[in-house]
Design a protein around this motif. Structure first.
Motif, mmCIF file in Angstrom:
data_model
loop_
_atom_site.group_PDB
_atom_site.id
_atom_site.type_symbol
_atom_site.label_atom_id
_atom_site.label_comp_id
_atom_site.label_asym_id
_atom_site.label_seq_id
_atom_site.Cartn_x
_atom_site.Cartn_y
_atom_site.Cartn_z
ATOM 1 N N UNK A 3 -2.908 -25.811 39.538
ATOM 2 C CA UNK A 3 -2.281 -26.893 40.289
ATOM 3 C C UNK A 3 -3.164 -28.125 40.364
ATOM 4 N N UNK A 4 -4.206 -28.196 39.554
ATOM 5 C CA UNK A 4 -5.094 -29.357 39.553
ATOM 6 C C UNK A 4 -4.321 -30.588 39.101
ATOM 7 N N UNK A 5 -4.715 -31.746 39.619
ATOM 8 C CA UNK A 5 -4.015 -32.995 39.313
ATOM 9 C C UNK A 5 -3.933 -33.248 37.815
ATOM 10 N N UNK A 6 -4.984 -32.888 37.070
ATOM 11 C CA UNK A 6 -4.966 -33.141 35.627
ATOM 12 C C UNK A 6 -3.979 -32.233 34.888
ATOM 13 N N UNK A 8 -0.875 -31.826 35.975
ATOM 14 C CA UNK A 8 0.460 -32.331 36.287
ATOM 15 C C UNK A 8 0.977 -33.183 35.141
ATOM 16 N N UNK A 9 2.271 -33.115 34.922
ATOM 17 C CA UNK A 9 2.928 -33.890 33.880
ATOM 18 C C UNK A 9 4.053 -34.718 34.486
ATOM 19 N N UNK A 10 4.268 -35.885 33.934
ATOM 20 C CA UNK A 10 5.437 -36.671 34.323
ATOM 21 C C UNK A 10 6.664 -36.011 33.703
ATOM 22 N N UNK A 11 7.854 -36.324 34.209
ATOM 23 C CA UNK A 11 9.057 -35.793 33.568
ATOM 24 C C UNK A 11 9.107 -36.127 32.072
ATOM 25 N N UNK A 12 8.715 -37.328 31.706
ATOM 26 C CA UNK A 12 8.755 -37.738 30.302
ATOM 27 C C UNK A 12 7.808 -36.891 29.447
ATOM 28 N N UNK A 13 6.603 -36.622 29.957
ATOM 29 C CA UNK A 13 5.649 -35.786 29.227
ATOM 30 C C UNK A 13 6.186 -34.364 29.067
ATOM 31 N N UNK A 14 6.772 -33.822 30.132
ATOM 32 C CA UNK A 14 7.305 -32.460 30.092
ATOM 33 C C UNK A 14 8.459 -32.356 29.096
ATOM 34 N N UNK A 57 1.290 -27.845 33.747
ATOM 35 C CA UNK A 57 0.876 -26.974 32.661
ATOM 36 C C UNK A 57 0.694 -25.581 33.228
ATOM 37 N N UNK A 58 1.039 -24.569 32.451
ATOM 38 C CA UNK A 58 0.917 -23.196 32.938
ATOM 39 C C UNK A 58 -0.419 -22.595 32.530
ATOM 40 N N UNK A 59 -0.685 -21.437 33.062
ATOM 41 C CA UNK A 59 -1.915 -20.725 32.740
ATOM 42 C C UNK A 59 -1.839 -20.046 31.390
#
Length: 86
Positions: A3-6, A8-14, A57-59
């Motif tokens: 759950x680290x900030x780095x 996280x993805x924007x909807x567009x990135x995902x 991002x997942x583990x």
């Protein structure tokens, strides 16, 4: 799942990371020891990503299963199939 900030993805990135095709495979973990898979239409997945407002991002376990991003949907994490590298 990290759950680290780095992570996280924007909807567009995902959306750009989603597996190709009209159907996108998903996994939901509704309870301890359970894993349910289902195909969602690309339109349903994009709508859910946009509704969530972000993805993560997942583990390593989910990523090794080809589900490299997750969103929070209806109170549960949904793991989404992502493009294969290479």
């Amino acid at each position: 799942m990290s759950t680290a900030a780095e992570d996280k993805l924007t909807p567009e990135q995902a959306i750009a990371m989603l597996a190709e095709g009209e159907l996108v495979h998903t996994f939901i973990n509704p309870g301890v020891g359970m894993l349910i898979g289902a195909d969602w239409t690309r339109e349903e997945v994009i709508a859910a990503i946009n509704e969530a407002g972000e993805a993560s991002l997942t583990g390593s376990m989910a990523t090794s299963m080809g589900h490299g991003i997750a969103i929070k949907h209806q109170g549960r994490f949904v793991f989404l199939a992502t493009r294969k590298e290479g």
